[in-house]
Design a protein around this motif. Structure first.
Motif, short mmCIF file in Angstrom:
data_model
loop_
_atom_site.label_atom_id
_atom_site.label_comp_id
_atom_site.label_asym_id
_atom_site.label_seq_id
_atom_site.Cartn_x
_atom_site.Cartn_y
_atom_site.Cartn_z
N TRP A 110 0.84 -1.19 0.00
CA TRP A 110 0.00 0.00 0.00
C TRP A 110 0.88 1.24 0.00
CZ3 TRP A 110 -5.52 -0.07 0.50
CH2 TRP A 110 -6.07 -1.36 0.55
N VAL A 111 0.48 2.21 -0.82
CA VAL A 111 1.23 3.47 -0.93
C VAL A 111 0.25 4.62 -0.75
CG1 VAL A 111 2.71 4.92 -2.35
CG2 VAL A 111 2.91 2.43 -2.48
N ASN A 112 0.61 5.57 0.13
CA ASN A 112 -0.21 6.75 0.39
C ASN A 112 0.27 7.88 -0.52
OD1 ASN A 112 -1.46 9.10 1.54
ND2 ASN A 112 -1.78 7.95 3.42
N LEU A 113 -0.67 8.52 -1.22
CA LEU A 113 -0.34 9.61 -2.14
C LEU A 113 -0.50 10.99 -1.53
CD1 LEU A 113 -2.02 8.33 -5.44
CD2 LEU A 113 0.27 7.84 -4.55
N GLN A 114 -0.87 11.06 -0.26
CA GLN A 114 -1.01 12.36 0.39
C GLN A 114 0.35 12.99 0.67
OE1 GLN A 114 -3.41 10.77 3.69
NE2 GLN A 114 -5.03 12.22 3.10
N ILE A 115 0.34 14.30 0.87
CA ILE A 115 1.59 15.00 1.21
C ILE A 115 2.02 14.59 2.60
CG2 ILE A 115 2.62 17.26 1.63
CD1 ILE A 115 0.82 18.42 -0.49
N ASP A 116 3.26 14.17 2.70
CA ASP A 116 3.83 13.75 3.97
C ASP A 116 4.94 14.72 4.38
OD1 ASP A 116 4.28 12.36 6.25
OD2 ASP A 116 4.90 10.48 5.27
N THR A 117 5.33 14.65 5.64
CA THR A 117 6.33 15.57 6.19
C THR A 117 7.49 14.78 6.78
OG1 THR A 117 4.60 17.15 6.74
CG2 THR A 117 6.75 17.49 7.74
N ALA A 118 8.69 15.20 6.47
CA ALA A 118 9.90 14.64 7.08
C ALA A 118 10.57 15.74 7.88
CB ALA A 118 10.84 14.10 6.01
N ASP A 119 10.56 15.60 9.19
CA ASP A 119 11.19 16.58 10.06
C ASP A 119 12.69 16.28 10.17
OD1 ASP A 119 8.82 17.93 10.60
OD2 ASP A 119 8.31 16.56 12.24
N ILE A 120 13.50 17.21 9.68
CA ILE A 120 14.95 17.03 9.74
C ILE A 120 15.42 17.42 11.13
CG2 ILE A 120 17.16 17.67 8.71
CD1 ILE A 120 15.66 18.38 6.18
N PRO A 121 16.08 16.54 11.85
CA PRO A 121 16.57 16.90 13.19
C PRO A 121 17.62 18.00 13.10
CG PRO A 121 17.44 14.77 12.49
CD PRO A 121 16.42 15.16 11.48
N PRO A 122 17.90 18.68 14.21
CA PRO A 122 18.90 19.77 14.18
C PRO A 122 20.24 19.30 13.62
CG PRO A 122 17.71 19.77 16.26
CD PRO A 122 17.30 18.52 15.54
N GLN A 123 20.75 20.08 12.67
CA GLN A 123 22.00 19.76 12.01
C GLN A 123 23.04 20.83 12.32
OE1 GLN A 123 22.37 16.86 9.98
NE2 GLN A 123 20.37 16.44 10.93
N ASP A 124 24.20 20.42 12.83
CA ASP A 124 25.32 21.33 13.07
C ASP A 124 26.15 21.43 11.80
OD1 ASP A 124 24.63 21.76 15.75
OD2 ASP A 124 25.70 19.97 16.38
N VAL A 154 14.09 9.77 1.86
CA VAL A 154 13.87 11.22 1.76
C VAL A 154 14.49 11.95 2.94
CG1 VAL A 154 12.08 13.00 1.81
CG2 VAL A 154 11.80 11.01 0.35
N LEU A 155 14.37 11.39 4.13
CA LEU A 155 14.94 12.02 5.31
C LEU A 155 16.46 12.09 5.22
CD1 LEU A 155 14.58 13.21 8.13
CD2 LEU A 155 14.61 10.88 9.04
N ARG A 156 17.10 11.02 4.79
CA ARG A 156 18.56 11.03 4.69
C ARG A 156 19.06 11.98 3.61
NH1 ARG A 156 20.05 9.68 9.51
NH2 ARG A 156 19.37 7.60 10.13
N ILE A 157 18.38 11.98 2.48
CA ILE A 157 18.77 12.90 1.40
C ILE A 157 18.60 14.35 1.85
CG2 ILE A 157 17.98 13.81 -0.82
CD1 ILE A 157 19.80 11.52 -1.20
N ALA A 158 17.54 14.63 2.60
CA ALA A 158 17.31 15.99 3.07
C ALA A 158 18.39 16.42 4.06
CB ALA A 158 15.93 16.08 3.73
N ALA A 173 15.42 16.83 -7.18
CA ALA A 173 16.19 16.18 -8.23
C ALA A 173 16.75 14.83 -7.75
CB ALA A 173 17.33 17.10 -8.68
N ALA A 174 17.10 14.74 -6.46
CA ALA A 174 17.65 13.49 -5.93
C ALA A 174 16.57 12.43 -5.72
CB ALA A 174 18.37 13.76 -4.62
N THR A 175 15.34 12.83 -5.41
CA THR A 175 14.27 11.87 -5.14
C THR A 175 13.38 11.58 -6.34
OG1 THR A 175 12.86 13.67 -4.35
CG2 THR A 175 14.20 12.52 -2.71
N GLU A 176 13.61 12.25 -7.45
CA GLU A 176 12.77 12.00 -8.63
C GLU A 176 12.85 10.57 -9.13
OE1 GLU A 176 12.03 13.88 -13.11
OE2 GLU A 176 13.68 14.59 -11.84
N PRO A 177 14.02 9.90 -9.14
CA PRO A 177 14.05 8.48 -9.57
C PRO A 177 13.25 7.55 -8.67
CG PRO A 177 16.26 9.44 -9.65
CD PRO A 177 15.39 10.42 -8.94
N TRP A 178 12.89 7.98 -7.49
CA TRP A 178 12.09 7.16 -6.57
C TRP A 178 10.60 7.42 -6.71
CZ3 TRP A 178 15.28 8.97 -1.76
CH2 TRP A 178 16.62 8.56 -1.93
#
Length: 261
Positions: free
Chosen positions: A60-74, A110-114, A147-152
């Motif tokens: 099953w795949v959800n087509l709704q907009i999802d959110t990836a919260d990027i943790p604080p990055q130094d 998506v989270l790792r690429i972000a 551009a990085a996630t388009e192949p997925w």
């Protein structure tokens, strides 16, 4: 009850269970990717979908907009300032087949690429650019991650940097810089005011210089204003030409029209 009847009842129950397990109700914002004996058969839905039990497997795949919260990055900016940045990525699946086949876990991907894109992109800009052109930086992050996630089969809708945390020393330095900038603007405004006042005084002096009695009238007007505001004794030098004019006006006139000296 005979054994044959029991077997028929069991077979009927099994058939009913298999028939029910073959039915899938796919909602409007979902898709079902079907695999038959391990081979891809495509994406199905929305609505009523029939799946062959045991032989076909579904994802099953959800087509709704999802959110990836990027943790604080130094990270370190281009001008060697250490900052901590938080961001959020808004994305949606546009190709469910690619999202299932091309990557094992597209949400984690998506989270790792972000995270890597955030550190790499912001590290190429100076601190002033990050603070002053945040919208442009967000657009650049959106384009790079998309551009990085388009192949997925993933489309990045928006990227927002929520918080930029600065060291305390940098905050104090920026406060001193802002204070110095305000003082500079105040001095410039005061200098502009002095310049405009000097121009007006120069024009007023030109007007008074063209009329000999204008200076006397201005002097008397100033005396009247001061006397009305302050009850005090004023000592003011009177120009000689004023005394001469007053003496000529007070002297009696001779028969031929000249004054007596």
């Amino acid at each position: 009850m005979s054994i044959v009847a029991i077997v028929l009842i069991v077979l009927a129950a099994v058939l009913v269970a298999l028939a029910l397990s073959a039915i899938r109700i796919v909602r409007e914002y979902e898709r079902v990717v079907v695999f038959r004996l391990g081979r891809l058969r495509g994406a199905r839905g929305p609505g009523l979908v029939l799946v062959i039990p045991v032989i076909e497997r579904t994802r099953w795949v959800n087509l709704q907009i999802d959110t990836a919260d990027i943790p604080p990055q130094d990270l370190i900016t281009k001008d060697n300032v250490t900052i901590r940045v938080e961001a959020a990525v808004f994305y949606r699946v546009v190709d469910p087949i690619k999202a299932v086949v091309a990557i094992r876990d597209y949400q984690h991907g998506v989270l790792r690429i972000a995270q890597t894109t955030l550190r790499a992109t912001l590290g190429q800009h100076e601190l002033d650019d990050l603070l002053a052109h945040q919208a442009a930086i967000n657009d650049l992050l959106e384009q790079t991650i998309d551009a990085a996630t388009e192949p997925w089969g993933i489309n990045v809708v928006k990227v927002e940097t929520r918080d930029v945390d600065l060291p305390d020393t940098m905050k104090r330095a920026m406060a001193r810089q802002a204070e110095a900038e305000r003082e500079r603007r105040a001095k410039i405004i005061a200098a502009e005011g002095e310049f405009q006042a000097a121009e007006r005084l120069s024009q007023a002096a030109g007007v008074i210089g063209r009329e000999p009695g204008a200076l006397t009238l201005r002097t008397l007007q100033t005396l009247a204003e001061v006397a009305s505001e302050h009850n005090s004794t004023l000592v003011l030098p009177i120009p000689i030409d004023v005394l001469e004019a007053a003496r000529r006006m007070a002297a009696p006139a001779t028969p031929n029209g000249s004054s007596v000296r």
